[in-house]
Scaffold this active site. Structure first.
Site, PDB file in Angstrom:
ATOM      1  N   THR A  48       0.637  -0.999   0.081  1.00 12.34           N
ATOM      2  CA  THR A  48      -0.459  -0.116   0.133  1.00 12.34           C
ATOM      3  C   THR A  48       1.139   1.246  -0.258  1.00 12.34           C
ATOM      4  O   THR A  48       2.273   1.577   0.545  1.00 12.34           O
ATOM      5  CB  THR A  48      -1.287   0.028   0.939  1.00 12.34           C
ATOM      6  OG1 THR A  48      -0.159  -0.028   2.713  1.00 12.34           O
ATOM      7  CG2 THR A  48      -1.589  -0.924   1.341  1.00 12.34           C
ATOM      8  N   GLU A 107      -3.701   4.807   3.413  1.00 14.95           N
ATOM      9  CA  GLU A 107      -3.192   3.974   2.595  1.00 14.95           C
ATOM     10  C   GLU A 107      -4.049   3.495   1.521  1.00 14.95           C
ATOM     11  O   GLU A 107      -5.036   3.217   1.324  1.00 14.95           O
ATOM     12  CB  GLU A 107      -2.686   2.373   2.941  1.00 14.95           C
ATOM     13  CG  GLU A 107      -2.542   3.001   4.491  1.00 14.95           C
ATOM     14  CD  GLU A 107      -1.892   1.622   5.636  1.00 14.95           C
ATOM     15  OE1 GLU A 107      -1.600   0.310   4.251  1.00 14.95           O
ATOM     16  OE2 GLU A 107      -1.860   1.492   6.350  1.00 14.95           O
TER      17      GLU A 107
HETATM   18  N1  RBF Z   1      -6.411  -2.822   8.468  1.00 11.79           N
HETATM   19  C1  RBF Z   1      -7.172  -3.570   9.340  1.00 11.79           C
HETATM   20  O1  RBF Z   1      -6.472  -3.666  11.220  1.00 11.79           O
HETATM   21  N2  RBF Z   1      -8.389  -3.726   9.077  1.00 11.79           N
HETATM   22  C2  RBF Z   1      -9.183  -4.098   7.965  1.00 11.79           C
HETATM   23  O2  RBF Z   1     -10.012  -3.918   8.495  1.00 11.79           O
HETATM   24  C3  RBF Z   1      -8.328  -3.705   7.234  1.00 11.79           C
HETATM   25  N3  RBF Z   1      -8.707  -3.462   5.413  1.00 11.79           N
HETATM   26  C4  RBF Z   1      -8.192  -3.083   4.275  1.00 11.79           C
HETATM   27  C5  RBF Z   1      -8.772  -2.533   3.352  1.00 11.79           C
HETATM   28  C6  RBF Z   1      -7.397  -2.780   2.303  1.00 11.79           C
HETATM   29  C7  RBF Z   1      -8.282  -1.970   0.939  1.00 11.79           C
HETATM   30  C8  RBF Z   1      -6.512  -1.962   2.481  1.00 11.79           C
HETATM   31  C9  RBF Z   1      -5.604  -1.992   1.706  1.00 11.79           C
HETATM   32  C10 RBF Z   1      -5.869  -2.311   3.778  1.00 11.79           C
HETATM   33  C11 RBF Z   1      -6.180  -2.803   4.969  1.00 11.79           C
HETATM   34  N4  RBF Z   1      -6.460  -3.095   6.355  1.00 11.79           N
HETATM   35  C12 RBF Z   1      -7.009  -3.167   7.039  1.00 11.79           C
HETATM   36  C13 RBF Z   1      -4.671  -2.483   6.577  1.00 11.79           C
HETATM   37  C14 RBF Z   1      -3.746  -3.318   6.615  1.00 11.79           C
HETATM   38  O3  RBF Z   1      -4.212  -3.364   7.796  1.00 11.79           O
HETATM   39  C15 RBF Z   1      -2.265  -2.191   6.270  1.00 11.79           C
HETATM   40  O4  RBF Z   1      -2.560  -2.014   4.458  1.00 11.79           O
HETATM   41  C16 RBF Z   1      -1.154  -3.015   7.093  1.00 11.79           C
HETATM   42  O5  RBF Z   1      -0.883  -3.488   8.335  1.00 11.79           O
HETATM   43  C17 RBF Z   1      -0.192  -2.982   5.467  1.00 11.79           C
HETATM   44  O6  RBF Z   1       0.624  -1.042   5.928  1.00 11.79           O
HETATM   45  P1  ADP Z   2       5.096   1.094   3.421  1.00 10.09           P
HETATM   46  O1  ADP Z   2       5.039   0.456   5.056  1.00 10.09           O
HETATM   47  O2  ADP Z   2       6.243   1.387   3.503  1.00 10.09           O
HETATM   48  O3  ADP Z   2       4.001   1.224   2.616  1.00 10.09           O
HETATM   49  P2  ADP Z   2       4.119  -1.654   1.771  1.00 10.09           P
HETATM   50  O4  ADP Z   2       4.770  -2.751   2.083  1.00 10.09           O
HETATM   51  O5  ADP Z   2       2.894  -1.310   2.355  1.00 10.09           O
HETATM   52  O6  ADP Z   2       4.922  -0.454   3.098  1.00 10.09           O
HETATM   53  O7  ADP Z   2       5.040  -0.884   0.489  1.00 10.09           O
HETATM   54  C1  ADP Z   2       4.303  -0.240  -0.026  1.00 10.09           C
HETATM   55  C2  ADP Z   2       5.333   0.787  -1.044  1.00 10.09           C
HETATM   56  O8  ADP Z   2       5.109  -0.714  -2.138  1.00 10.09           O
HETATM   57  C3  ADP Z   2       4.400   1.885  -1.946  1.00 10.09           C
HETATM   58  O9  ADP Z   2       5.056   3.080  -1.213  1.00 10.09           O
HETATM   59  C4  ADP Z   2       5.334   2.210  -3.396  1.00 10.09           C
HETATM   60  O10 ADP Z   2       6.219   3.132  -3.655  1.00 10.09           O
HETATM   61  C5  ADP Z   2       5.435  -0.057  -4.113  1.00 10.09           C
HETATM   62  N1  ADP Z   2       4.314  -0.370  -4.796  1.00 10.09           N
HETATM   63  C6  ADP Z   2       4.429  -0.950  -5.546  1.00 10.09           C
HETATM   64  N2  ADP Z   2       3.507  -1.523  -5.743  1.00 10.09           N
HETATM   65  C7  ADP Z   2       2.543  -1.854  -5.578  1.00 10.09           C
HETATM   66  C8  ADP Z   2       1.087  -1.274  -5.656  1.00 10.09           C
HETATM   67  N3  ADP Z   2       0.056  -1.899  -6.424  1.00 10.09           N
HETATM   68  N4  ADP Z   2       0.029  -0.388  -4.708  1.00 10.09           N
HETATM   69  C9  ADP Z   2       1.091   0.513  -3.418  1.00 10.09           C
HETATM   70  N5  ADP Z   2       2.306   0.804  -2.909  1.00 10.09           N
HETATM   71  C10 ADP Z   2       2.921  -0.624  -4.335  1.00 10.09           C
HETATM   72 MG    MG Z   3       2.102   0.808   2.700  1.00 11.16          MG
END
Ligand code: RBF
Ligand code: ADP
Ligand code: MG
Length: 159
Positions: A48, A107
Site C-alpha cells: 500500500t 493507504e
Molecule cells: N487493516 C485492518 O486492521 N482492518 C481492516 O479492515 C483493513 N482493511 C483494509 C482494506 C484495504 C483495501 C487495504 C489496502 C488495507 C486494509 N487494512 C486493514 C490495512 C492493513 O492493515 C495495512 O495495509 C497494513 O497494515 C500495511 O500497512
Molecule cells: P510501507 O509500509 O512503507 O507503505 P508497503 O509494504 O505497504 O510498505 O509497500 C508500499 C510501497 O510499495 C509503496 O510505497 C510503493 O512504492 C510500492 N508498491 C509497489 N506496488 C504497489 C501497488 N500495487 N500499490 C501500492 N504500492 C505499491
Molecule cells: Mg503501505
C-alpha cells in the site's frame, strides 16, 4: 468507535456503491508517497502506498469544505494516478486495528503490478465510494481475504 472483530470468513457482496457518484464523492486526495512499517507487501502480499500524516488528518477533518459530511474511517474505491498513469485503487483510511497502530493512516493499494517502488512520488487519488467499515480480525488470513474481496469489489464497481 470499537471495530467489529471477524473470527471467520463472511460472505460478502462483490459490488458496492451506487451506480452514479453521490455526494460527498468525488473526494480528491493527493500527497507524496511516504514509508510506513513495511508490512503491506511483506506480511500481507498487498503493498500500500502510504499518504503523509497531514494529508490523512486534513482529509478526515475536511469539515470546512463539507460541514456535516465527515469522511468516516473505512475502506473505499476509486482511481489513483502515479507518474501520468491512472489505475483502479482501494483505499484504507483508519487505525489498522489488526496491527494496533497508534495513528490513523491513509493507504492506497493500486490494482496493478509495479516493477519498482515509487516512494517519494506524487500520488493523486479520487475516491468514488465507500466499501465497508474497518475491522479487526482473529487471523491475518481473514484480513487478507477481506482485502482481496475489496479489490474484486472495486473492479466490479468501477466502470
Ligand atoms: N487493516 C485492518 O486492521 N482492518 C481492516 O479492515 C483493513 N482493511 C483494509 C482494506 C484495504 C483495501 C487495504 C489496502 C488495507 C486494509 N487494512 C486493514 C490495512 C492493513 O492493515 C495495512 O495495509 C497494513 O497494515 C500495511 O500497512
Ligand atoms: P510501507 O509500509 O512503507 O507503505 P508497503 O509494504 O505497504 O510498505 O509497500 C508500499 C510501497 O510499495 C509503496 O510505497 C510503493 O512504492 C510500492 N508498491 C509497489 N506496488 C504497489 C501497488 N500495487 N500499490 C501500492 N504500492 C505499491
Ligand atoms: Mg503501505
Amino acid at each position: 468507535m470499537v471495530p467489529t472483530t471477524e473470527s471467520r470468513s463472511t460472505e460478502r457482496e462483490d459490488i458496492a456503491g451506487p451506480e452514479i457518484v453521490t455526494s460527498p464523492y468525488p473526494i480528491f486526495i493527493e500527497g507524496e508517497v511516504v514509508k510506513g512499517f513495511g508490512r503491506g507487501g511483506k506480511q500481507l502480499g498487498i503493498p500500500t502506498a502510504n499518504l503523509p500524516e497531514t494529508v490523512v488528518e486534513n482529509t478526515l477533518s475536511d469539515i470546512s469544505i463539507r460541514p456535516s459530511q465527515h469522511i468516516p474511517i473505512g475502506i473505499y474505491y476509486g482511481w489513483a494516478k502515479v507518474e501520468k498513469e491512472v489505475y483502479p485503487m482501494v483505499l484504507s483510511l483508519g487505525w489498522n486495528p489488526y496491527f494496533h497502530n497508534e495513528k490513523r493512516s491513509g493507504e492506497v493499494h493500486i490494482i496493478h503490478d509495479f516493477k519498482d517502488n515509487f516512494y517519494g512520488k506524487k500520488l493523486k487519488v479520487v475516491v468514488l465510494a465507500y466499501i465497508r467499515p474497518e475491522k479487526d480480525y482473529t487471523s491475518i488470513e481473514l484480513l487478507i481475504n477481506d482485502i482481496k474481496t475489496d479489490i474484486t469489489v472495486a473492479q466490479n464497481s468501477l466502470l
